[in-house]
Write an enzyme that holds these catalytic residues in place. Structure first.
Site, mmCIF file in Angstrom:
data_model
loop_
_atom_site.group_PDB
_atom_site.id
_atom_site.type_symbol
_atom_site.label_atom_id
_atom_site.label_comp_id
_atom_site.label_asym_id
_atom_site.label_seq_id
_atom_site.Cartn_x
_atom_site.Cartn_y
_atom_site.Cartn_z
ATOM 1 C CG ASP A 45 -2.038 -0.999 1.120
ATOM 2 O OD1 ASP A 45 -2.487 -1.259 -0.015
ATOM 3 O OD2 ASP A 45 -2.476 -1.526 2.166
ATOM 4 C CG ASN A 122 -4.210 5.771 3.238
ATOM 5 O OD1 ASN A 122 -5.113 5.265 2.588
ATOM 6 N ND2 ASN A 122 -3.136 5.104 3.619
ATOM 7 C CD GLU A 123 -3.521 8.567 7.014
ATOM 8 O OE1 GLU A 123 -2.429 8.769 6.420
ATOM 9 O OE2 GLU A 123 -4.003 7.445 7.134
ATOM 10 N NE ARG A 149 -6.739 23.394 26.471
ATOM 11 C CZ ARG A 149 -7.822 24.148 26.384
ATOM 12 N NH1 ARG A 149 -8.971 23.598 26.103
ATOM 13 N NH2 ARG A 149 -7.740 25.447 26.580
ATOM 14 C CG ASP A 151 -1.241 12.579 21.874
ATOM 15 O OD1 ASP A 151 -1.068 13.390 22.811
ATOM 16 O OD2 ASP A 151 -0.924 11.371 21.945
HETATM 17 P P1 NAD Z 1 3.379 1.353 5.450
HETATM 18 O O1 NAD Z 1 3.443 1.192 3.994
HETATM 19 O O2 NAD Z 1 4.188 0.490 6.351
HETATM 20 O O3 NAD Z 1 1.848 1.297 5.874
HETATM 21 C C1 NAD Z 1 1.498 0.998 7.162
HETATM 22 C C2 NAD Z 1 0.413 -0.058 7.123
HETATM 23 O O4 NAD Z 1 -0.809 0.566 6.740
HETATM 24 C C3 NAD Z 1 0.646 -1.205 6.131
HETATM 25 O O5 NAD Z 1 0.298 -2.398 6.757
HETATM 26 C C4 NAD Z 1 -0.321 -0.882 4.989
HETATM 27 O O6 NAD Z 1 -0.761 -2.045 4.288
HETATM 28 C C5 NAD Z 1 -1.449 -0.246 5.753
HETATM 29 N N1 NAD Z 1 -2.289 0.612 4.946
HETATM 30 C C6 NAD Z 1 -1.926 1.664 4.184
HETATM 31 N N2 NAD Z 1 -3.005 2.197 3.599
HETATM 32 C C7 NAD Z 1 -4.062 1.447 4.021
HETATM 33 C C8 NAD Z 1 -5.442 1.523 3.796
HETATM 34 N N3 NAD Z 1 -5.974 2.477 3.040
HETATM 35 N N4 NAD Z 1 -6.242 0.608 4.413
HETATM 36 C C9 NAD Z 1 -5.741 -0.339 5.207
HETATM 37 N N5 NAD Z 1 -4.440 -0.449 5.476
HETATM 38 C C10 NAD Z 1 -3.616 0.444 4.896
HETATM 39 O O7 NAD Z 1 3.784 2.800 5.915
HETATM 40 P P2 NAD Z 1 3.760 4.108 5.103
HETATM 41 O O8 NAD Z 1 4.243 3.932 3.738
HETATM 42 O O9 NAD Z 1 4.390 5.132 5.978
HETATM 43 O O10 NAD Z 1 2.188 4.337 5.041
HETATM 44 C C11 NAD Z 1 1.610 5.448 5.546
HETATM 45 C C12 NAD Z 1 0.303 5.029 6.115
HETATM 46 O O11 NAD Z 1 0.520 4.349 7.340
HETATM 47 C C13 NAD Z 1 -0.499 6.220 6.476
HETATM 48 O O12 NAD Z 1 -1.268 6.687 5.397
HETATM 49 C C14 NAD Z 1 -1.318 5.732 7.633
HETATM 50 O O13 NAD Z 1 -2.637 5.394 7.241
HETATM 51 C C15 NAD Z 1 -0.635 4.494 8.117
HETATM 52 N N6 NAD Z 1 -0.358 4.678 9.524
HETATM 53 C C16 NAD Z 1 -1.040 3.897 10.395
HETATM 54 C C17 NAD Z 1 -0.879 4.077 11.746
HETATM 55 C C18 NAD Z 1 -1.664 3.205 12.674
HETATM 56 O O14 NAD Z 1 -2.430 2.362 12.178
HETATM 57 N N7 NAD Z 1 -1.509 3.385 13.969
HETATM 58 C C19 NAD Z 1 -0.018 5.043 12.241
HETATM 59 C C20 NAD Z 1 0.658 5.829 11.335
HETATM 60 C C21 NAD Z 1 0.470 5.640 9.964
#
Ligand code: NAD
Length: 269
Positions: A45, A122-123, A149, A151
């Site tokens: 992803d 994504n976000e 207020r 994180d």
């Molecule tokens: P990465 O590629 O390791 O992605 C992290 C995980 O998120 C992977 O397992 C990936 O398959 C999954 N993922 C990504 N998009 C997804 C989606 N739309 N639906 C379900 N799973 C999804 O790390 P990266 O390249 O830095 O990816 C960035 C993404 O990591 C951010 O967009 C964010 O959504 C995600 N993220 C998740 C967390 C959390 O779940 N606590 C925290 C920070 C970032």
């Protein structure tokens, strides 16, 4: 058919990319990284997120496909052993295109005559740069909603609702709904400070403005990219006018993807 392949860069993904390039030559497909009609990401992803950002200036012209060389991804849903089939499908059929909504983020500054605009698949998140409490005023459709207020805040797209948003207790939203979701990241709630505490889902045209209170620097992320912004006046979030287009060669419904990723990959829904 003009194509571009973006690989994660590891040995497995690179080998698959080269194998695909050889096959695609046989089909007289033209590699054109500047102006592709189809963008294929090979990795996970994260690789598809990178491909999206590389081609976000030409979303109306290109369609995306993701192949995963690791575990099943949300965007990367083709397997390495299926690439020959995929190339035949790309060449043989008028493939179906499905469109997913995107998030637009616009940062406005106190001291600059310009604004910066971002698109997220994504976000987008906002936090302080050193992990201290973020204090922001949140307005929705021009009306003050709350002083937050905590994180930080996570504002996600429907297809991103299964990523960071899910870990924050946000709802999973079907990508046919043109909406964004605001989820709190560890809000402070007690007798003095109060936030709504629930994720909010905003429809298209409902714009949200977030104004930092006494912060010199705001740390934002847009998908996998993080950027620090100084002297932020407001950050605006809404559903973008642009959409991402995915090339679909077989049905893989969203709820089946949710099921296979989070419940069990062995059973059918
Ligand atoms: P990465 O590629 O390791 O992605 C992290 C995980 O998120 C992977 O397992 C990936 O398959 C999954 N993922 C990504 N998009 C997804 C989606 N739309 N639906 C379900 N799973 C999804 O790390 P990266 O390249 O830095 O990816 C960035 C993404 O990591 C951010 O967009 C964010 O959504 C995600 N993220 C998740 C967390 C959390 O779940 N606590 C925290 C920070 C970032």
């Amino acid at each position: 058919m003009r194509y571009a392949i973006l690989s994660k860069g590891d040995a497995k993904s690179e080998a698959l990319k080269h194998k695909m390039q050889t096959h695609m030559k046989d089909f007289k497909m033209i590699e054109d990284v500047e102006n592709p009609e189809i963008v294929i990401s090979v990795g996970g992803d994260g690789t598809l997120l990178q491909a999206f950002h590389q081609y976000s200036h030409m979303l109306a012209q290109c369609a995306f496909v993701g192949i995963h060389t690791g575990h099943l991804g949300f965007y990367a849903d083709w397997l390495p052993h299926e690439v020959e089939k995929l190339i035949i499908e790309i060449n043989n059929s008028e493939f179906q295109v499905i469109e997913y909504p995107l998030l637009e983020m616009i940062v406005r500054y106190n001291d600059k005559g310009y604004e910066t605009r971002y698109l997220a698949l994504n976000e987008a998140t906002m936090k302080t740069e050193n992990g201290t409490t973020l204090v922001v005023d949140l307005d929705i459709r021009g009306q003050h909603f709350e002083r937050f207020r905590g994180d930080g805040l996570c504002i996600s797209t429907p297809s991103g609702s299964t990523a960071y948003n899910k870990a924050l207790g946000g709802a999973l939203i079907h990508p046919s709904l043109e909406a964004i979701q605001i989820a709190e990241i560890a809000s402070i709630n007690n007798r003095v400070f109060r936030t709504v505490g629930s994720p909010l889902v905003l429809p298209k045209h409902h714009t949200c403005h977030v104004k930092p209170v006494n912060h010199d620097v705001i740390l934002t992320t847009v998908d996998h990219v993080s950027v620090k912004h100084k002297n932020v006046n407001t950050i605006q979030y809404r559903v973008a006018n642009e959409k991402i287009r995915f090339a679909r060669f077989r049905p893989f419904p969203f709820w089946k993807r949710v099921h296979d990723s989070f419940i069990s990959s062995g059973e059918t829904l």
